[in-house]
Enzyme design. Structure first.
Site, mmCIF file in Angstrom:
data_model
loop_
_atom_site.group_PDB
_atom_site.id
_atom_site.type_symbol
_atom_site.label_atom_id
_atom_site.label_comp_id
_atom_site.label_asym_id
_atom_site.label_seq_id
_atom_site.Cartn_x
_atom_site.Cartn_y
_atom_site.Cartn_z
ATOM 1 N N HIS A 125 7.642 6.629 -10.631
ATOM 2 C CA HIS A 125 6.607 5.789 -10.014
ATOM 3 C C HIS A 125 5.196 6.360 -10.168
ATOM 4 O O HIS A 125 4.399 6.373 -9.229
ATOM 5 C CB HIS A 125 6.925 5.558 -8.535
ATOM 6 C CG HIS A 125 8.156 4.733 -8.303
ATOM 7 N ND1 HIS A 125 8.632 3.806 -9.209
ATOM 8 C CD2 HIS A 125 9.016 4.683 -7.245
ATOM 9 C CE1 HIS A 125 9.726 3.227 -8.726
ATOM 10 N NE2 HIS A 125 9.978 3.749 -7.546
ATOM 11 N N HIS A 199 6.810 -2.753 -4.545
ATOM 12 C CA HIS A 199 8.031 -2.072 -4.113
ATOM 13 C C HIS A 199 8.368 -2.466 -2.673
ATOM 14 O O HIS A 199 8.391 -1.626 -1.765
ATOM 15 C CB HIS A 199 7.833 -0.561 -4.216
ATOM 16 C CG HIS A 199 9.112 0.211 -4.396
ATOM 17 N ND1 HIS A 199 10.208 0.044 -3.578
ATOM 18 C CD2 HIS A 199 9.460 1.156 -5.309
ATOM 19 C CE1 HIS A 199 11.168 0.854 -3.969
ATOM 20 N NE2 HIS A 199 10.754 1.546 -5.019
ATOM 21 N N GLU A 338 12.488 -5.169 -7.863
ATOM 22 C CA GLU A 338 11.205 -4.725 -8.401
ATOM 23 C C GLU A 338 11.018 -5.253 -9.825
ATOM 24 O O GLU A 338 11.587 -4.700 -10.773
ATOM 25 C CB GLU A 338 11.148 -3.201 -8.399
ATOM 26 C CG GLU A 338 11.453 -2.560 -7.058
ATOM 27 C CD GLU A 338 11.901 -1.119 -7.211
ATOM 28 O OE1 GLU A 338 11.149 -0.324 -7.820
ATOM 29 O OE2 GLU A 338 13.010 -0.804 -6.746
#
Length: 373
Positions: A125, A199, A338
Site C-alpha cells: 500500500h 480501502h 478494493e
C-alpha cells in the site's frame, strides 16, 4: 506516534462551514498543529458519508435498511488519535501503489526503484508512509442535490522510492439517491507507476451491531483470480475460479467455504486475493460485485473501471483495534472489495500495466450503490 487533540478548534470559512447538504467540522489536531477536518455529504433518508482530510478516509457511511433505519456500515474511529497512531487503512485512500510489490523494488525504463518494505520483505500500500498517512487539502466542494468534495495531494519525486512528482485529486460525491462515487485522477512529470484505491471495511449489518460478515451473500463477476505464495505475492498467472472456494459467480455466503482446507485459504487465513475482471481497465465503470445482508436487507453493488478487485475477508482483524461504538474488531468482522491494478504488476510484464507517463491522466472511478432486498 503523535499527541492529538480531537476537541481542538478549527477555523473554517464561514460561508462553507455549514450548508444544506455538506458539513465541515473539526476532527482534531496533529502534534505539529495541523488541523484535520471531517466533511459530511448528506443525502436523503439517512444516507450520508463522512470523509477526513487525514488519509482522505471515509470515517462513516450511513445507509438505511429495509425498514428505513440508518446505520454506519464501515469500520473507523471516533477520534483522530487512532488513525494517526495505528495504521489499519480503515476507509483510507491508498497509494502510490495499492497492494504488494515483491521485494519492495521494481525496474522502470532501466532504472531500479526501491520502496521501503513494510510487509515482511515486500512493500504494501505504498510503503511505510503511503497516502493513507498524509494530510490531503480540500480543493473544491459542491453543495446541492449531489454534494461532493475534492481532495488534493502532491507526492514529490522520489516519495517512498517512486519516480516523478504525482499530483492526485480524489472526489467523493453522492451521485444518486443511495450512490457514492469515488473518483481518482493523477498526473506526473516523469514516467511512474500508479495504483490508487479506496480501502473501505464494510459490515452491512451495521458496525454498532457487531458480529462477523460470514453470512453476507457475495457475488463476484470474475472467472479467474490470482493464487499467491506464503507472502501474498502472485506466484503465477490467473487461475479459474470454477470448482474452487473462490467461485462467487453465483451468490454465495462469504463463510460458506472459508473454513475449507484449501491451500490458498490456508495461506491467506481466508480470502485476500485479486480477482481478474473481464475487459481489463474499461472506459466506464461496469458491475463487478454485489453483497447482500439477509438480516438488515442492505445491498451494496460495486461498479468500477479497474482491471482487478482485491477481496479481503478481514482475516487479520485480531481484536486489538477499538473502533466506533466501543467495538473491538475481530477476524471477519468486515470485508473489503478494493478495485485496483493487479498486485506486483511493476514486476510482471504479463499483467495489465500500471504505468503513467507525462501528458497522460490516470483515472479510477468506482460507484457504490446501495439498496434493500
Amino acid at each position: 506516534m503523535m499527541d492529538l487533540d480531537s476537541d481542538s478548534d478549527l477555523e473554517l470559512d464561514s460561508d462553507l462551514a455549514r450548508t444544506a447538504r455538506l458539513r465541515r467540522e473539526p476532527f482534531g489536531t496533529l502534534a505539529d498543529g495541523t488541523a484535520i477536518e471531517r466533511l459530511r455529504l448528506i443525502g436523503d433518508a439517512g444516507f450520508e458519508v463522512a470523509i477526513l482530510t487525514f488519509g482522505a478516509a471515509v470515517q462513516a457511511l450511513h445507509v438505511p435498511d429495509r425498514d428505513g433505519v440508518s446505520a454506519d456500515i464501515v469500520l473507523g474511529h471516533d477520534s483522530l488519535a487512532p488513525y494517526a497512531s495505528d495504521r489499519r487503512y480503515f476507509g483510507a485512500a491508498v497509494g502510490r501503489y495499492a497492494n504488494r510489490i515483491q521485494g519492495g523494488s521494481f525496474t522502470l525504463d532501466g532504472i531500479t526503484c526501491h520502496v521501503p518494505a513494510n510487509d515482511g520483505p515486500n512493500a504494501l500500500h505504498g510503503g511505510p508512509d503511503g497516502f493513507d498517512r498524509r494530510v490531503w487539502s480540500v480543493e473544491a466542494i459542491t453543495d446541492g442535490p449531489a454534494p461532493s468534495v475534492t481532495l488534493g495531494l502532491v507526492s514529490p519525486d522520489g516519495d517512498q522510492g517512486f519516480p516523478g512528482t504525482l499530483a492526485v485529486r480524489l472526489t467523493y460525491a453522492l451521485t444518486g439517491p443511495r450512490e457514492l462515487s469515488i473518483a481518482f485522477e493523477a498526473t506526473t512529470d516523469r514516467p511512474t507507476l500508479v495504483n490508487l484505491t479506496h480501502h473501505g471495511f464494510f459490515n452491512l449489518a451495521g458496525v454498532a451491531e457487531g458480529g462477523d460478515v460470514l453470512d453476507h451473500v457475495l457475488t463476484l463477476a470474475a472467472d479467474s483470480y490470482l493464487p499467491v505464495d506464503a507472502l501474498a505475492i502472485p506466484r503465477g498467472g490467473p487461475a479459474p475460479v470454477a470448482g474452487t472456494p473462490f467461485d462467487f459467480r453465483t451468490p454465495k455466503a462469504i463463510g460458506a467455504d472459508i473454513r475449507s482446507a484449501q491451500e490458498q485459504l490456508r495461506l491467506g487465513r481466508g480470502y485476500d486475493h485479486n480477482y481478474c475482471l473481464s475487459g481489463g481497465r474499461t472506459r466506464a465503470p461496469r458491475f463487478v460485485a454485489r453483497v447482500e445482508h439477509p438480516g438488515s436487507g442492505r445491498v451494496m453493488e460495486l461498479l468500477t473501471d479497474q482491471p482487478g478487485l482485491q477481496f479481503y475477508s478481514g482475516n487479520f482483524l485480531d481484536g486489538t483495534a477499538e473502533g466506533k461504538f466501543g467495538r473491538l474488531h475481530r477476524q471477519s468482522d468486515a470485508f473489503c472489495l478494493e478495485p485496483q491494478a493487479w498486485p506486483d504488476t511493476p514486476n510482471r510484464g504479463d499483467f495489465p500495466s500500471a504505468r503513467l507517463d507525462p501528458g497522460e491522466t490516470y483515472r479510477h472511478v468506482s460507484l457504490y450503490r446501495f439498496s434493500t432486498l
